[in-house]
Design a protein around this motif. Sequence first.
Motif, PDB file in Angstrom:
ATOM      1  N   ILE A 170       0.840  -1.208   0.000  1.00 30.40           N
ATOM      2  CA  ILE A 170       0.000   0.000   0.000  1.00 30.40           C
ATOM      3  C   ILE A 170       0.872   1.253   0.000  1.00 30.40           C
ATOM      4  N   ARG A 171       1.922   1.249   0.831  1.00 32.74           N
ATOM      5  CA  ARG A 171       2.825   2.409   0.856  1.00 32.74           C
ATOM      6  C   ARG A 171       3.495   2.614  -0.504  1.00 32.74           C
ATOM      7  N   GLU A 172       3.921   1.520  -1.134  1.00 35.28           N
ATOM      8  CA  GLU A 172       4.540   1.618  -2.462  1.00 35.28           C
ATOM      9  C   GLU A 172       3.563   2.212  -3.472  1.00 35.28           C
ATOM     10  N   ARG A 173       2.331   1.729  -3.439  1.00 33.00           N
ATOM     11  CA  ARG A 173       1.335   2.223  -4.395  1.00 33.00           C
ATOM     12  C   ARG A 173       0.987   3.681  -4.135  1.00 33.00           C
ATOM     13  N   MET A 174       0.964   4.062  -2.872  1.00 31.95           N
ATOM     14  CA  MET A 174       0.659   5.455  -2.546  1.00 31.95           C
ATOM     15  C   MET A 174       1.777   6.390  -3.001  1.00 31.95           C
ATOM     16  N   ALA A 175       2.978   5.855  -3.160  1.00 33.17           N
ATOM     17  CA  ALA A 175       4.111   6.662  -3.602  1.00 33.17           C
ATOM     18  C   ALA A 175       4.168   6.794  -5.125  1.00 33.17           C
ATOM     19  N   THR A 176       3.273   6.115  -5.831  1.00 37.18           N
ATOM     20  CA  THR A 176       3.256   6.182  -7.292  1.00 37.18           C
ATOM     21  C   THR A 176       2.836   7.581  -7.732  1.00 37.18           C
ATOM     22  N   PRO A 177       3.637   8.210  -8.578  1.00 41.17           N
ATOM     23  CA  PRO A 177       3.261   9.543  -9.069  1.00 41.17           C
ATOM     24  C   PRO A 177       1.955   9.482  -9.868  1.00 41.17           C
ATOM     25  N   LEU A 178       1.155  10.519  -9.774  1.00 35.16           N
ATOM     26  CA  LEU A 178      -0.141  10.543 -10.455  1.00 35.16           C
ATOM     27  C   LEU A 178      -0.025  10.324 -11.957  1.00 35.16           C
ATOM     28  N   GLU A 179       1.050  10.828 -12.566  1.00 34.12           N
ATOM     29  CA  GLU A 179       1.190  10.676 -14.019  1.00 34.12           C
ATOM     30  C   GLU A 179       1.409   9.218 -14.434  1.00 34.12           C
ATOM     31  N   GLU A 180       1.732   8.356 -13.489  1.00 32.51           N
ATOM     32  CA  GLU A 180       1.907   6.933 -13.799  1.00 32.51           C
ATOM     33  C   GLU A 180       0.614   6.137 -13.651  1.00 32.51           C
ATOM     34  N   TYR A 181      -0.412   6.769 -13.118  1.00 34.79           N
ATOM     35  CA  TYR A 181      -1.692   6.084 -12.976  1.00 34.79           C
ATOM     36  C   TYR A 181      -2.287   5.831 -14.354  1.00 34.79           C
ATOM     37  N   VAL A 182      -3.020   4.751 -14.491  1.00 32.02           N
ATOM     38  CA  VAL A 182      -3.659   4.399 -15.750  1.00 32.02           C
ATOM     39  C   VAL A 182      -5.160   4.613 -15.576  1.00 32.02           C
TER      40      VAL A 182
ATOM     41  N   ALA B 291      -8.818   3.845 -15.726  1.00 34.09           N
ATOM     42  CA  ALA B 291      -9.484   2.541 -15.683  1.00 34.09           C
ATOM     43  C   ALA B 291     -10.243   2.255 -16.972  1.00 34.09           C
ATOM     44  N   ASP B 292     -10.963   3.238 -17.494  1.00 34.08           N
ATOM     45  CA  ASP B 292     -11.724   3.019 -18.729  1.00 34.08           C
ATOM     46  C   ASP B 292     -10.796   2.676 -19.890  1.00 34.08           C
ATOM     47  N   GLU B 293      -9.677   3.385 -19.969  1.00 40.39           N
ATOM     48  CA  GLU B 293      -8.711   3.109 -21.038  1.00 40.39           C
ATOM     49  C   GLU B 293      -8.102   1.715 -20.873  1.00 40.39           C
ATOM     50  N   ALA B 294      -7.795   1.345 -19.651  1.00 38.13           N
ATOM     51  CA  ALA B 294      -7.198   0.033 -19.390  1.00 38.13           C
ATOM     52  C   ALA B 294      -8.166  -1.082 -19.769  1.00 38.13           C
ATOM     53  N   PHE B 295      -9.428  -0.958 -19.348  1.00 38.68           N
ATOM     54  CA  PHE B 295     -10.411  -1.990 -19.677  1.00 38.68           C
ATOM     55  C   PHE B 295     -10.682  -2.038 -21.178  1.00 38.68           C
ATOM     56  N   ALA B 296     -10.703  -0.899 -21.822  1.00 37.39           N
ATOM     57  CA  ALA B 296     -10.914  -0.868 -23.271  1.00 37.39           C
ATOM     58  C   ALA B 296      -9.762  -1.557 -23.992  1.00 37.39           C
ATOM     59  N   ALA B 297      -8.542  -1.296 -23.557  1.00 40.26           N
ATOM     60  CA  ALA B 297      -7.374  -1.919 -24.189  1.00 40.26           C
ATOM     61  C   ALA B 297      -7.389  -3.430 -23.995  1.00 40.26           C
ATOM     62  N   ILE B 298      -7.719  -3.873 -22.807  1.00 38.76           N
ATOM     63  CA  ILE B 298      -7.762  -5.317 -22.537  1.00 38.76           C
ATOM     64  C   ILE B 298      -8.896  -5.963 -23.317  1.00 38.76           C
ATOM     65  N   SER B 299     -10.047  -5.306 -23.354  1.00 39.08           N
ATOM     66  CA  SER B 299     -11.180  -5.843 -24.118  1.00 39.08           C
ATOM     67  C   SER B 299     -10.827  -5.980 -25.589  1.00 39.08           C
ATOM     68  N   ALA B 300     -10.146  -4.964 -26.121  1.00 37.68           N
ATOM     69  CA  ALA B 300      -9.742  -5.015 -27.528  1.00 37.68           C
ATOM     70  C   ALA B 300      -8.747  -6.147 -27.754  1.00 37.68           C
ATOM     71  N   GLU B 301      -7.802  -6.290 -26.844  1.00 38.05           N
ATOM     72  CA  GLU B 301      -6.788  -7.337 -26.972  1.00 38.05           C
ATOM     73  C   GLU B 301      -7.416  -8.727 -26.927  1.00 38.05           C
ATOM     74  N   LEU B 302      -8.448  -8.869 -26.118  1.00 39.03           N
ATOM     75  CA  LEU B 302      -9.120 -10.162 -25.991  1.00 39.03           C
ATOM     76  C   LEU B 302     -10.226 -10.349 -27.023  1.00 39.03           C
ATOM     77  N   GLY B 303     -10.449  -9.335 -27.833  1.00 35.65           N
ATOM     78  CA  GLY B 303     -11.495  -9.424 -28.848  1.00 35.65           C
ATOM     79  C   GLY B 303     -12.887  -9.309 -28.275  1.00 35.65           C
ATOM     80  N   LEU B 304     -13.007  -8.675 -27.135  1.00 31.43           N
ATOM     81  CA  LEU B 304     -14.304  -8.539 -26.482  1.00 31.43           C
ATOM     82  C   LEU B 304     -15.014  -7.250 -26.857  1.00 31.43           C
ATOM     83  N   ASP B 305     -14.339  -6.365 -27.552  1.00 27.36           N
ATOM     84  CA  ASP B 305     -14.945  -5.075 -27.872  1.00 27.36           C
ATOM     85  C   ASP B 305     -15.998  -5.183 -28.961  1.00 27.36           C
TER      86      ASP B 305
END
Length: 88
Positions: free
Chosen positions: A58-70, A72-86
Amino acid sequence: MTIKTTLSFTERHHRFLMEQVESGVFATASAGVAAAVEDMMRAEEERRLMLAAMADVIRERMATPLEEYVDADEAFAAISAELGLDDE
């Protein structure tokens, strides 16, 4: 060092402990109680270590800079496209 003490058990717990002694699992009721306490101590140490590891993550994740956050909608869209679910 052995310390003599008095313990009270429910009938159910006492019956189980005595069955364990009678079947030879433990030499005495005291040995059975000692084994149970050792198990509790081991479980508590394992719990403590797991909680410490979770806190570290949790401490490591809290130290993640905001610009490194992904996003969620983009991440799910990318995974859906990769899996052919889109297409569904």
